[in-house]
Design a protein around this motif. Structure first.
Motif, PDB file in Angstrom:
ATOM      1  N   ILE A 162       0.838  -1.202   0.000  1.00 26.93           N
ATOM      2  CA  ILE A 162       0.000   0.000   0.000  1.00 26.93           C
ATOM      3  C   ILE A 162       0.874   1.253   0.000  1.00 26.93           C
ATOM      4  N   ALA A 163       1.881   1.277   0.863  1.00 23.93           N
ATOM      5  CA  ALA A 163       2.738   2.461   0.966  1.00 23.93           C
ATOM      6  C   ALA A 163       3.499   2.716  -0.333  1.00 23.93           C
ATOM      7  N   LEU A 164       4.035   1.675  -0.947  1.00 21.84           N
ATOM      8  CA  LEU A 164       4.806   1.849  -2.173  1.00 21.84           C
ATOM      9  C   LEU A 164       3.921   2.280  -3.339  1.00 21.84           C
ATOM     10  N   VAL A 165       2.718   1.720  -3.439  1.00 20.80           N
ATOM     11  CA  VAL A 165       1.806   2.143  -4.515  1.00 20.80           C
ATOM     12  C   VAL A 165       1.474   3.618  -4.367  1.00 20.80           C
ATOM     13  N   GLU A 166       1.181   4.030  -3.158  1.00 17.30           N
ATOM     14  CA  GLU A 166       0.824   5.439  -2.965  1.00 17.30           C
ATOM     15  C   GLU A 166       2.017   6.363  -3.152  1.00 17.30           C
ATOM     16  N   GLU A 167       3.203   5.864  -2.883  1.00 11.52           N
ATOM     17  CA  GLU A 167       4.421   6.659  -3.037  1.00 11.52           C
ATOM     18  C   GLU A 167       4.890   6.727  -4.480  1.00 11.52           C
ATOM     19  N   ARG A 168       4.820   5.603  -5.190  1.00 13.10           N
ATOM     20  CA  ARG A 168       5.458   5.497  -6.509  1.00 13.10           C
ATOM     21  C   ARG A 168       4.475   5.555  -7.683  1.00 13.10           C
ATOM     22  N   CYS A 169       3.181   5.365  -7.401  1.00 11.21           N
ATOM     23  CA  CYS A 169       2.195   5.332  -8.485  1.00 11.21           C
ATOM     24  C   CYS A 169       1.149   6.429  -8.346  1.00 11.21           C
ATOM     25  N   ALA A 170       1.472   7.461  -7.594  1.00 14.37           N
ATOM     26  CA  ALA A 170       0.531   8.564  -7.398  1.00 14.37           C
ATOM     27  C   ALA A 170       0.242   9.259  -8.724  1.00 14.37           C
ATOM     28  N   GLY A 171      -0.988   9.764  -8.857  1.00 12.12           N
ATOM     29  CA  GLY A 171      -1.362  10.503 -10.051  1.00 12.12           C
ATOM     30  C   GLY A 171      -1.867   9.657 -11.197  1.00 12.12           C
ATOM     31  N   HIS A 172      -2.023   8.366 -10.975  1.00 12.59           N
ATOM     32  CA  HIS A 172      -2.470   7.472 -12.055  1.00 12.59           C
ATOM     33  C   HIS A 172      -3.866   6.904 -11.804  1.00 12.59           C
ATOM     34  N   GLY A 173      -4.632   7.518 -10.928  1.00 12.38           N
ATOM     35  CA  GLY A 173      -6.033   7.148 -10.765  1.00 12.38           C
ATOM     36  C   GLY A 173      -6.298   5.909  -9.943  1.00 12.38           C
ATOM     37  N   LEU A 174      -5.310   5.466  -9.171  1.00 16.88           N
ATOM     38  CA  LEU A 174      -5.517   4.285  -8.346  1.00 16.88           C
ATOM     39  C   LEU A 174      -6.102   4.666  -6.996  1.00 16.88           C
ATOM     40  N   GLY A 175      -7.055   3.872  -6.536  1.00 20.40           N
ATOM     41  CA  GLY A 175      -7.600   4.015  -5.199  1.00 20.40           C
ATOM     42  C   GLY A 175      -7.376   2.745  -4.422  1.00 20.40           C
ATOM     43  N   LEU A 176      -7.856   2.709  -3.194  1.00 16.05           N
ATOM     44  CA  LEU A 176      -7.650   1.568  -2.311  1.00 16.05           C
ATOM     45  C   LEU A 176      -8.985   1.081  -1.771  1.00 16.05           C
ATOM     46  N   ALA A 177      -9.318  -0.170  -2.061  1.00 12.55           N
ATOM     47  CA  ALA A 177     -10.564  -0.755  -1.559  1.00 12.55           C
ATOM     48  C   ALA A 177     -10.353  -1.512  -0.263  1.00 12.55           C
ATOM     49  N   THR A 178      -9.111  -1.864   0.042  1.00 13.04           N
ATOM     50  CA  THR A 178      -8.796  -2.680   1.204  1.00 13.04           C
ATOM     51  C   THR A 178      -8.615  -1.812   2.443  1.00 13.04           C
ATOM     52  N   PRO A 179      -9.173  -2.206   3.579  1.00 10.81           N
ATOM     53  CA  PRO A 179      -9.007  -1.400   4.797  1.00 10.81           C
ATOM     54  C   PRO A 179      -7.542  -1.274   5.209  1.00 10.81           C
ATOM     55  N   ARG A 180      -7.181  -0.109   5.689  1.00 11.32           N
ATOM     56  CA  ARG A 180      -5.839   0.095   6.239  1.00 11.32           C
ATOM     57  C   ARG A 180      -5.717  -0.512   7.633  1.00 11.32           C
ATOM     58  N   GLU A 181      -6.803  -0.532   8.362  1.00  7.84           N
ATOM     59  CA  GLU A 181      -6.780  -1.024   9.737  1.00  7.84           C
ATOM     60  C   GLU A 181      -6.458  -2.513   9.754  1.00  7.84           C
ATOM     61  N   HIS A 182      -5.437  -2.887  10.508  1.00  5.03           N
ATOM     62  CA  HIS A 182      -4.980  -4.280  10.520  1.00  5.03           C
ATOM     63  C   HIS A 182      -6.079  -5.255  10.897  1.00  5.03           C
ATOM     64  N   GLY A 183      -6.889  -4.907  11.861  1.00  4.21           N
ATOM     65  CA  GLY A 183      -7.922  -5.819  12.314  1.00  4.21           C
ATOM     66  C   GLY A 183      -9.033  -6.054  11.313  1.00  4.21           C
ATOM     67  N   ARG A 184      -9.047  -5.285  10.246  1.00  2.13           N
ATOM     68  CA  ARG A 184     -10.100  -5.404   9.245  1.00  2.13           C
ATOM     69  C   ARG A 184      -9.552  -5.801   7.870  1.00  2.13           C
ATOM     70  N   ARG A 185      -8.292  -6.223   7.830  1.00  3.40           N
ATOM     71  CA  ARG A 185      -7.662  -6.559   6.552  1.00  3.40           C
ATOM     72  C   ARG A 185      -7.283  -8.025   6.493  1.00  3.40           C
ATOM     73  N   GLY A 186      -7.604  -8.668   5.363  1.00  2.00           N
ATOM     74  CA  GLY A 186      -7.147 -10.029   5.131  1.00  2.00           C
ATOM     75  C   GLY A 186      -5.715 -10.021   4.636  1.00  2.00           C
ATOM     76  N   SER A 187      -5.402 -10.896   3.668  1.00  2.00           N
ATOM     77  CA  SER A 187      -4.031 -10.976   3.157  1.00  2.00           C
ATOM     78  C   SER A 187      -3.980 -10.614   1.683  1.00  2.00           C
ATOM     79  N   GLN A 188      -4.791  -9.639   1.294  1.00  3.14           N
ATOM     80  CA  GLN A 188      -4.760  -9.163  -0.079  1.00  3.14           C
ATOM     81  C   GLN A 188      -4.917  -7.648  -0.080  1.00  3.14           C
ATOM     82  N   VAL A 189      -4.486  -7.027  -1.167  1.00  2.46           N
ATOM     83  CA  VAL A 189      -4.675  -5.595  -1.360  1.00  2.46           C
ATOM     84  C   VAL A 189      -5.395  -5.406  -2.684  1.00  2.46           C
ATOM     85  N   CYS A 190      -6.494  -4.679  -2.634  1.00  2.00           N
ATOM     86  CA  CYS A 190      -7.314  -4.458  -3.815  1.00  2.00           C
ATOM     87  C   CYS A 190      -7.272  -2.979  -4.177  1.00  2.00           C
TER      88      CYS A 190
END
Length: 437
Positions: A319-347
């Motif tokens: 998540i951190a690298l996508v937001e750092e290195r791919c900013a400005g390309h229209g990507l959003g995040l569907a996966t919760p940032r909160e550890h207790g609410r996140r599985g083992s995937q990033v969408c």
């Protein structure tokens, strides 16, 4: 800024790093789709060959006894049990997730019909995996129940004195959002309803505690994080308080108390073995056992707690690298940032081009997958628990801690950056839809 060298250093300190050698990963491929189909264990090919050439080829029918074929559903179930917070003798590996869901939801409705005949509703999440909803819809039609679908933030409010069963998937396949099993099970129990949990996207990736949560029924998949191979047998768990109350609806001979007595009448086996049906797929089971043995090896280096810690670290980094290195390309995040609410995937979400971007990444050796996102529930990142509806599609990336490293994450994001920066995804060949996305 995190560098590739930083990630290599983290890999060198990873207590699970030695488990990667247990899996066969193609050279030049970063595999981020273990949430859909796990990688092949190194031991699987030789084990299946042994089962084919020796146990079947030489042992023939004798292998039901001499090679232990007959006991495989229970043997594998006992290896799955500690991964999901169950006890030995409470789980069997058998059939598919869909078939097992049909069995346990049928049993749950039988119990509800006996204990609370005025309850008429099955509650589930609107964005649940479709096959679960199809099975529930069919059973509700057959049994005269109503299937009531709600958004994730309305589950508790939907539980009422007319609710017979709450049927949920622990980790959402499309967003990676993880539900609070203990809390929702407690809320269902307080409302007088039974719970059925689908663990397809959590078993083997996050710790699950069925007994601690006081769940009633659970099913799960053998070919995702358990690495059992395409179409591997699934598993089913029933709390002992329910196991002997009813026949399950597919009363086949393998679930008989004494199948080789060949009596014309059905007498169900005690406990979880009655949830078996027909003759088991032995070759597939031998492959699944190799996947489960990787978790036995993981116990020596921290077990599921270490797996979970690494899963969160990998997904945090992605998540951190996508937001750092791919900013400005229209990507959003569907996966919760909160550890207790996140599985083992990033969408990741994108309004246009998500499918083509995934195809361009696959061509570069970074394998994730695509899921259509019409009216998906996109988690609001700054306010855990809130949500809004959006029409973005999903770029889905699964992280299997047994074989995925931190350098894999850095390199995957670098390939994503290049695909986006060069508009590579606009090429016609990446916009041709395949049957499997």
């Amino acid at each position: 800024m995190t560098t590739l060298q930083d990630c290599l250093a983290r890999d060198a300190q990873d207590p699970l790093r030695g488990l990667r050698k247990l899996f066969k990963l193609p050279e030049g491929v970063i595999y981020l789709d273990g949430n859909s189909l796990g990688a092949m264990p190194v031991a699987a090919a030789a084990r299946v060959v042994q089962a084919v050439t020796q146990e079947w080829g030489q042992g023939l029918i004798r292998s039901w006894n001499s090679a232990g074929w007959f006991e495989l559903p229970q043997k594998l179930g006992n290896k799955i049990a500690p991964l999901i917070g169950a006890e030995a003798g409470e789980v069997v590996a058998t059939d598919s997730t869909s078939i097992n869901l049909y069995k346990v939801l049928s049993a749950a409705l039988q119990i509800a019909g006996q204990d609370a005949p005025k309850r008429s509703k099955v509650v589930s999440e609107r964005s649940n995996f479709p096959t679960d909803l199809y099975i529930a819809e069919a059973l509700c039609r057959q049994r005269g129940y109503d299937l009531h679908l709600v958004d994730s933030d309305r589950i508790e409010a939907a539980l009422a004195d007319d609710t017979a069963v709450l049927m949920l998937t622990h980790v959402n396949y499309r967003t990676g959002a993880m539900l609070d099993m203990a809390h929702l099970t407690a809320q269902a129990r307080a409302a007088g309803a039974l719970t059925v949990w689908d663990l397809a996207h959590s078993a083997g990736a996050v710790p699950v505690h069925l007994h601690a949560a006081k769940a009633d029924f659970a099913v799960g998949c053998g070919y995702k994080y358990l690495n059992g191979g395409p179409g591997a047998p699934a598993f089913v768990w029933v709390h002992p308080r329910h196991a002997d109350r009813f026949w399950q609806p597919l009363a086949g001979w393998w679930g008989h108390a004494a199948p080789f007595e060949f009596t014309p009448d059905y007498r169900p086996a005690p406990g979880i073995s009655r949830y078996l049906c027909g003759t088991q797929p032995i070759l597939s089971m031998t492959a699944l056992e190799c996947g489960l043995d990787a978790f036995v090896a993981a116990e020596a280096v921290g077990g599921m707690q270490a797996v979970r810690a690494k899963s969160l670290a990998l997904t945090d980094l992605f998540i951190a690298l996508v937001e750092e290195r791919c900013a400005g390309h229209g990507l959003g995040l569907a996966t919760p940032r909160e550890h207790g609410r996140r599985g083992s995937q990033v969408c990741l979400t994108r309004k246009h081009g998500a499918y083509a971007i995934v195809q361009a990444l696959i061509a570069r050796g970074v394998i994730g997958d695509f899921r259509a996102g019409a009216s998906i529930l996109r988690q609001a990142q700054d306010r855990p628990g809130s949500a809004r509806t959006d029409d973005h599609d999903i770029l889905r990336f699964g992280f299997t801690p047994l074989y995925t490293g931190f350098a894999d994450v850095w390199n995957a994001v670098e390939q994503l950056r290049q695909v986006l920066a060069g508009s590579e995804w606009e090429r016609p060949e990446f916009n041709q839809k395949h049957a499997v996305t």
